[in-house]
Design an enzyme around this catalytic site. Structure first.
Site, PDB file in Angstrom:
ATOM      1  N   SER A  21      37.969  44.743  20.232  1.00 24.82           N
ATOM      2  CA  SER A  21      38.385  43.808  21.279  1.00 24.82           C
ATOM      3  C   SER A  21      37.894  42.396  20.969  1.00 24.82           C
ATOM      4  O   SER A  21      38.590  41.417  21.217  1.00 24.82           O
ATOM      5  CB  SER A  21      37.802  44.242  22.629  1.00 24.82           C
ATOM      6  OG  SER A  21      38.207  45.556  22.929  1.00 24.82           O
TER       7      SER A  21
ATOM      8  N   GLU B 131      53.575  41.230  20.084  1.00 24.65           N
ATOM      9  CA  GLU B 131      53.096  42.602  19.877  1.00 24.65           C
ATOM     10  C   GLU B 131      52.924  43.300  21.225  1.00 24.65           C
ATOM     11  O   GLU B 131      53.306  44.467  21.400  1.00 24.65           O
ATOM     12  CB  GLU B 131      51.750  42.560  19.121  1.00 24.65           C
ATOM     13  CG  GLU B 131      51.086  43.932  19.021  1.00 24.65           C
ATOM     14  CD  GLU B 131      49.833  43.937  18.149  1.00 24.65           C
ATOM     15  OE1 GLU B 131      49.602  42.952  17.405  1.00 24.65           O
ATOM     16  OE2 GLU B 131      49.084  44.929  18.206  1.00 24.65           O
TER      17      GLU B 131
ATOM     18  N   GLY C  86      54.917  72.059  35.109  1.00 29.87           N
ATOM     19  CA  GLY C  86      53.994  73.195  35.193  1.00 29.87           C
ATOM     20  C   GLY C  86      53.448  73.550  33.821  1.00 29.87           C
ATOM     21  O   GLY C  86      53.267  72.669  32.974  1.00 29.87           O
TER      22      GLY C  86
ATOM     23  N   GLY D   4      46.555  47.082  20.753  1.00 24.47           N
ATOM     24  CA  GLY D   4      47.256  45.837  21.119  1.00 24.47           C
ATOM     25  C   GLY D   4      46.445  45.009  22.105  1.00 24.47           C
ATOM     26  O   GLY D   4      46.949  44.048  22.685  1.00 24.47           O
TER      27      GLY D   4
HETATM   28  C1  LIG Z   1      46.334  54.739  16.755  1.00 28.17           C
HETATM   29  C2  LIG Z   1      45.745  53.376  16.611  1.00 28.17           C
HETATM   30  C3  LIG Z   1      46.432  52.397  15.911  1.00 28.17           C
HETATM   31  C4  LIG Z   1      45.883  51.128  15.738  1.00 28.17           C
HETATM   32  N1  LIG Z   1      46.521  50.214  14.930  1.00 28.17           N
HETATM   33  C5  LIG Z   1      45.869  49.074  14.589  1.00 28.17           C
HETATM   34  C6  LIG Z   1      46.409  48.209  13.588  1.00 28.17           C
HETATM   35  O1  LIG Z   1      47.477  48.452  13.023  1.00 28.17           O
HETATM   36  N2  LIG Z   1      45.705  47.097  13.255  1.00 28.17           N
HETATM   37  C7  LIG Z   1      44.512  46.774  13.852  1.00 28.17           C
HETATM   38  O2  LIG Z   1      43.931  45.745  13.486  1.00 28.17           O
HETATM   39  N3  LIG Z   1      43.981  47.580  14.814  1.00 28.17           N
HETATM   40  C8  LIG Z   1      44.621  48.720  15.187  1.00 28.17           C
HETATM   41  N4  LIG Z   1      44.075  49.561  16.116  1.00 28.17           N
HETATM   42  C9  LIG Z   1      42.815  49.196  16.767  1.00 28.17           C
HETATM   43  C10 LIG Z   1      42.958  48.817  18.236  1.00 28.17           C
HETATM   44  O3  LIG Z   1      43.654  47.600  18.371  1.00 28.17           O
HETATM   45  C11 LIG Z   1      41.545  48.786  18.827  1.00 28.17           C
HETATM   46  O4  LIG Z   1      41.104  50.138  18.907  1.00 28.17           O
HETATM   47  C12 LIG Z   1      41.482  48.125  20.194  1.00 28.17           C
HETATM   48  O5  LIG Z   1      41.730  46.740  20.083  1.00 28.17           O
HETATM   49  C13 LIG Z   1      40.128  48.317  20.887  1.00 28.17           C
HETATM   50  O6  LIG Z   1      39.083  47.992  20.024  1.00 28.17           O
HETATM   51  P1  LIG Z   1      37.876  49.051  19.808  1.00 28.17           P
HETATM   52  O7  LIG Z   1      38.473  50.372  19.502  1.00 28.17           O
HETATM   53  O8  LIG Z   1      36.908  48.471  18.848  1.00 28.17           O
HETATM   54  O9  LIG Z   1      37.195  49.165  21.234  1.00 28.17           O
HETATM   55  P2  LIG Z   1      36.043  48.224  21.845  1.00 28.17           P
HETATM   56  O10 LIG Z   1      36.316  46.804  21.524  1.00 28.17           O
HETATM   57  O11 LIG Z   1      34.732  48.799  21.465  1.00 28.17           O
HETATM   58  O12 LIG Z   1      36.287  48.448  23.390  1.00 28.17           O
HETATM   59  C14 LIG Z   1      36.060  49.730  23.988  1.00 28.17           C
HETATM   60  C15 LIG Z   1      36.443  49.651  25.440  1.00 28.17           C
HETATM   61  O13 LIG Z   1      35.572  48.753  26.125  1.00 28.17           O
HETATM   62  C16 LIG Z   1      36.259  48.110  27.176  1.00 28.17           C
HETATM   63  N5  LIG Z   1      36.216  46.650  26.949  1.00 28.17           N
HETATM   64  C17 LIG Z   1      36.142  45.990  25.762  1.00 28.17           C
HETATM   65  N6  LIG Z   1      36.154  44.656  25.959  1.00 28.17           N
HETATM   66  C18 LIG Z   1      36.240  44.472  27.295  1.00 28.17           C
HETATM   67  C19 LIG Z   1      36.298  43.293  28.112  1.00 28.17           C
HETATM   68  N7  LIG Z   1      36.284  42.056  27.590  1.00 28.17           N
HETATM   69  N8  LIG Z   1      36.393  43.475  29.456  1.00 28.17           N
HETATM   70  C20 LIG Z   1      36.422  44.728  30.002  1.00 28.17           C
HETATM   71  N9  LIG Z   1      36.374  45.855  29.260  1.00 28.17           N
HETATM   72  C21 LIG Z   1      36.284  45.741  27.918  1.00 28.17           C
HETATM   73  C22 LIG Z   1      37.713  48.631  27.145  1.00 28.17           C
HETATM   74  O14 LIG Z   1      37.830  49.709  28.019  1.00 28.17           O
HETATM   75  C23 LIG Z   1      37.851  49.124  25.709  1.00 28.17           C
HETATM   76  O15 LIG Z   1      38.843  50.160  25.571  1.00 28.17           O
HETATM   77  C24 LIG Z   1      44.626  50.819  16.324  1.00 28.17           C
HETATM   78  C25 LIG Z   1      43.949  51.801  17.075  1.00 28.17           C
HETATM   79  C26 LIG Z   1      44.478  53.067  17.172  1.00 28.17           C
HETATM   80  C27 LIG Z   1      43.658  54.115  17.876  1.00 28.17           C
END
Ligand SMILES: Cc1cc2nc3c(=O)[nH]c(=O)nc-3n(C[C@H](O)[C@H](O)[C@H](O)COP(=O)(O)OP(=O)(O)OC[C@H]3O[C@@H](n4cnc5c(N)ncnc54)[C@H](O)[C@@H]3O)c2cc1C
Length: 380
Positions: free
Chosen positions: A133, A242, A339, A363
């Site tokens: 994020s 996106e 179901g 996204g």
């Molecule tokens: C199947 C899949 C495909 C993907 N494809 C791509 C790709 O092609 N390219 C790419 O670069 N990435 C890709 N991703 C990564 C995806 O964009 C990230 O997983 C996503 O942006 C969240 O980042 P993170 O997993 O590090 O979660 P973190 O940043 O650790 O966040 C975890 C959770 O904390 C909470 N959180 C975080 N920040 C905040 C905030 N500011 N305020 C409130 N709550 C918050 C949210 O609930 C979040 O879900 C993919 C992920 C998956 C699982």
């Protein structure tokens, strides 16, 4: 309610694309789920039919069509086919603007013929194990050494990461001050660039997602896409598109699930009548149907705004979180209406449900989307 965004041309494009999916994708979905990725042949066939990179100039193999309604039609049909592959949304909705708006002519000449012919599958590598994020926190480094960037670090969760030929990768080239990140294209086969194995996911199994590893990987500065040091600004320019793509698929998925629910509740009998004759079931169907109709209008309006060049970041973020929350609620309720059958793999609603879960996370997690809307509202 009749939707007004599409013309007769869009509808005939839809028919042709649907026939293509029925012929080339639907019979193979099971196989691709086992393999963890769609066949390369399928992507090449799609490209031959003009379904990959059609926005690019004809001299690069595109059709010169700059109208996101065609992207939306494709997304809706992919959802309805049950394919749940991310190939088209990744190539057409997410990657295209990086090359179209930020690459040089020399780069377009070099990469686009392979892109539009399906020979080059591309990926976008931004997320890292320590930064998702909060992309400003990426640590994969790109150190300038003569006319190369020496890249070290790791990306994770990258769509098409295990199979990509080109990866557009966000690297740190300076301080954490808004001018410290750069996009660079890593080409498969470059020493020091390794694609990881497909990760085991709970859904979207027909699409590979993988890590990317960089160890002293020398990438020519000629592969830098967009302004050096302004990678995050480039990403921010592209993210509304996106997020709109995800919103389009969210609403399409809800609509498709409601169609399945209607069919099932009309066919299934309980307590001496059809499920659909129970008032509680009709109320559930009515709520899902009306909520989806309302959101469809907003998402359609966002598609028009994108075409007109004035879709705002907060509007796209709102569409993304609202559509994917609705999708999740609808799919879960529809699965309930099926179901025990809804829990069985051979019923499409089961696959749709598990494929949908990631929509609220990638996204930009939905909480981050809401924060973006909130910050825009209060001006912080
Ligand atoms: C199947 C899949 C495909 C993907 N494809 C791509 C790709 O092609 N390219 C790419 O670069 N990435 C890709 N991703 C990564 C995806 O964009 C990230 O997983 C996503 O942006 C969240 O980042 P993170 O997993 O590090 O979660 P973190 O940043 O650790 O966040 C975890 C959770 O904390 C909470 N959180 C975080 N920040 C905040 C905030 N500011 N305020 C409130 N709550 C918050 C949210 O609930 C979040 O879900 C993919 C992920 C998956 C699982």
């Amino acid at each position: 309610m009749r939707r007004t965004i599409y013309t007769a041309e869009h509808e005939s494009f839809r028919e042709a694309f649907r026939a293509f999916l029925d012929r080339e994708a639907v019979p193979n979905v099971e196989k691709w789920e086992q393999a963890g990725t769609p066949d390369r042949d399928f992507i090449v066939k799609a490209a031959e039919n003009g379904y990959v990179g059609f926005e690019f100039d004809p001299r690069h193999g595109g059709l010169g069509i700059d109208d996101f309604r065609y992207n939306a039609v494709m997304t809706e049909e992919v959802v309805a086919s049950g394919m749940a592959g991310d190939t088209f949304s990744m190539q057409n909705d997410i990657i295209v603007p990086y090359f179209r708006d930020f690459a040089t002519d020399e780069q377009r000449d070099r990469w686009l013929p392979d892109f539009t012919s399906g020979r080059a599958v591309t990926a976008l590598g931004m997320t890292e194990p320590g930064a998702g994020s909060d992309l400003a926190g990426i640590t994969t480094s790109g150190r300038l050494d003569g006319d190369h960037l020496v890249v070290n670090g790791q990306k994770t969760f990258i769509t098409s990461g295990a199979t990509c030929d080109l990866a557009i990768v966000l690297v740190r080239t300076g301080e954490r001050d808004g001018r410290g990140t750069t996009f660079v294209v890593a080409e498969h086969g470059t020493p020091g660039f390794e694609r990881g194995r497909a990760m085991h996911k709970i859904g979207r199994k027909a699409q590979d997602t993988a890590e990317l590893f960089f160890t002293d990987c020398r990438i020519p500065v000629a592969n830098i896409v967009g302004e050096p040091g302004r990678g995050l600004s480039t990403a921010i320019r592209n993210l509304p598109r996106e997020r709109l793509s995800i919103a389009v698929s969210g609403v399409a998925s809800a609509r498709h699930a409601i169609d399945l629910a209607l069919q099932h509740t009309r066919d299934r009998e309980a307590f001496g009548a059809r499920l659909a004759d129970l008032q509680a079931v009709r109320i559930a169907l009515a709520e899902m149907h009306t909520d989806t109709l309302v959101l469809q209008s907003y998402v359609d309006r966002c598609v028009e705004a994108l075409n007109q060049g004035d879709l705002r970041a907060d509007e796209a973020a709102g569409a993304k979180y609202q559509a994917t929350e609705l999708q999740w609620t609808v799919l879960d309720r529809v699965l309930q209406l099926f179901g025990g059958y809804g829990y069985m793999e051979e019923y499409p609603i089961a696959r749709m449900w598990r494929d949908a879960r990631i929509q609220r996370i990638y996204g930009g997690a939905n909480e981050v989307m809401k924060d973006l809307v909130g910050r825009t509202l209060v001006g912080s």
